[in-house]
Design a protein around this motif. Structure first.
Motif, PDB file in Angstrom:
ATOM      1  N   SER A 126       0.861  -1.175   0.000  1.00 31.33           N
ATOM      2  CA  SER A 126       0.000   0.000   0.000  1.00 31.33           C
ATOM      3  C   SER A 126       0.901   1.229   0.000  1.00 31.33           C
ATOM      4  O   SER A 126       1.937   1.238   0.680  1.00 31.33           O
ATOM      5  CB  SER A 126      -0.921   0.015   1.222  1.00 31.33           C
ATOM      6  OG  SER A 126      -0.165   0.014   2.420  1.00 31.33           O
ATOM      7  N   PRO A 127       0.545   2.257  -0.754  1.00 28.46           N
ATOM      8  CA  PRO A 127       1.413   3.445  -0.820  1.00 28.46           C
ATOM      9  C   PRO A 127       1.579   4.097   0.556  1.00 28.46           C
ATOM     10  O   PRO A 127       0.740   3.957   1.451  1.00 28.46           O
ATOM     11  CB  PRO A 127       0.665   4.363  -1.806  1.00 28.46           C
ATOM     12  CG  PRO A 127      -0.230   3.455  -2.583  1.00 28.46           C
ATOM     13  CD  PRO A 127      -0.630   2.373  -1.626  1.00 28.46           C
ATOM     14  N   GLY A 128       2.689   4.807   0.690  1.00 27.35           N
ATOM     15  CA  GLY A 128       2.963   5.486   1.943  1.00 27.35           C
ATOM     16  C   GLY A 128       3.794   4.623   2.873  1.00 27.35           C
ATOM     17  O   GLY A 128       4.378   3.609   2.482  1.00 27.35           O
ATOM     18  N   LEU A 129       3.843   5.011   4.131  1.00 21.98           N
ATOM     19  CA  LEU A 129       4.612   4.299   5.137  1.00 21.98           C
ATOM     20  C   LEU A 129       3.694   3.364   5.906  1.00 21.98           C
ATOM     21  O   LEU A 129       2.739   3.794   6.553  1.00 21.98           O
ATOM     22  CB  LEU A 129       5.278   5.291   6.101  1.00 21.98           C
ATOM     23  CG  LEU A 129       6.170   4.697   7.188  1.00 21.98           C
ATOM     24  CD1 LEU A 129       7.334   3.934   6.556  1.00 21.98           C
ATOM     25  CD2 LEU A 129       6.672   5.787   8.125  1.00 21.98           C
ATOM     26  N   GLY A 130       3.975   2.077   5.812  1.00 24.53           N
ATOM     27  CA  GLY A 130       3.136   1.089   6.476  1.00 24.53           C
ATOM     28  C   GLY A 130       3.927  -0.145   6.864  1.00 24.53           C
ATOM     29  O   GLY A 130       5.163  -0.131   6.941  1.00 24.53           O
TER      30      GLY A 130
END
Length: 337
Positions: free
Chosen positions: A174-178
């Motif tokens: 999933s895009p972003g920081l995860g």
């Protein structure tokens, strides 16, 4: 992917590096014995007969000759010449079919974003591993932990590397920081910690190896981009077979040091053969990443995963770097006598 991790781990063992850097023993006793045979009036067939009576095991465990790595060096030189020729051939547009570079002018914006994100994660993997290696090398306790060579330590290292890689690749992107990005960062840091003992060879060799690796990766990526877009996608089967051979030779090197004729041959196969193999994997994975970015549906159930794509080319680059360091350090029969 798991075999690539194992191949990379085996070559950074301090014991293997130490044994690979030993000077090849001279054969003066044999020459002196031969001279005594001639001086004593015996015919020259005595020495030959003794050599013929040597068992296969004695020949395999004898000290390697000065040309023990000649075949590997020749294969590497041939591969370099072939790569340079392919770069000139495809760079001049002489290949049949449209290249990835030509197709890139027609890419929609989401394809460009996918490829850009993949190489951003690739650069992040390099940076995280380098920082992790430096931090571990400066910590005596951590360095002692990753430098152990007992069977439990080796199996534990394999388990941690393979386990972290499997976890990082199994988590949906999933895009972003995860969670996916965190697992990827942990995996990159573990790989950096594993190669930290290579810092013992010195900063000058590591710097040269880094520049050489950048040149190799840049040149091969250029070949993959200039070649027809599916030219290297048919190499999957032969590369898988070659990976099995290199993986087996890497495991065999744990029992057969390169100070013997058989061990030197196996080490040459693992070192120079592995360098050629992972160069081929880089060509294959580069075009595979581009093909995935082009063909993955925009509104699929699972989005395009740039992290998994970056891990594949990062493992190729790491294995190339490890082998170049070993060659420059003298582990490829390259030491000056």
């Amino acid at each position: 992917m798991l075999s690539r991790l194992a191949c990379g781990r085996q070559l950074v063992s301090p014991t293997l590096l130490k044994s690979a850097l030993q000077t090849v023993p001279k054969r003066q006793p044999v020459l002196r014995q031969y001279a005594r045979d001639v001086k004593g009036g015996s015919n020259t067939t005595g020495w030959t007969a003794r050599a013929e009576r040597m068992s296969l095991r004695e020949r395999a465990m004898a000290p390697p000759g000065p040309n023990a790595y000649a075949i590997g060096k020749g294969a590497l030189a041939g591969g370099a010449a072939l790569g340079l020729g392919a770069l000139c051939f495809y760079g001049l547009g002489l290949g049949s079919g449209t290249s990835t570079l030509e197709n890139s002018h027609l890419w929609p914006e989401f394809v460009k974003e996918r490829i850009r994100d993949t190489y951003l994660y690739f650069g992040g993997s390099v940076a995280i591993s380098a920082a992790s290696a430096m931090a571990v090398f400066r910590s005596p306790r951590l360095l002692s932990l990753v430098s152990r060579n007992g069977w439990m330590s080796i199996l534990g290292t394999f388990a941690v590397m393979i386990g972290s890689g499997m976890v990082a690749q199994s988590i949906p992107y999933s895009p972003g920081l995860g969670t996916k990005q965190l697992a990827w960062a942990v995996h990159s840091a573990i790989l950096g910690a594993v190669i930290a003992p290579m810092c013992f060879v010195g900063g000058a060799i590591l710097t040269r190896a880094a520049w050489y690796t950048a040149g190799v990766v840049g040149g091969l990526s250029t070949v993959a981009v200039c070649a027809p877009s599916d030219k290297f996608l048919y190499m999957g089967g032969p590369l898988a077979i070659g990976l099995g051979v290199v993986f087996a030779s890497s495991l065999a090197s744990m029992w057969l040091p390169p100070t013997t004729a058989l061990g030197a041959g196996i080490a040459s196969l693992s070192l120079y053969g592995g360098l050629l193999l992972f160069s081929g994997f880089l060509l294959y994975d580069t075009q595979k990443i581009v093909k995935r970015a082009e063909m993955h549906p925009l509104y699929a159930a699972r989005p395009f995963d740039p992290v998994n794509s970056a891990i594949s080319i990062y493992m190729d680059t790491l294995n190339i770097f490890i082998r170049i360091v070993t060659i420059l350090a003298g582990g490829g029969g390259n030491r000056r006598k």
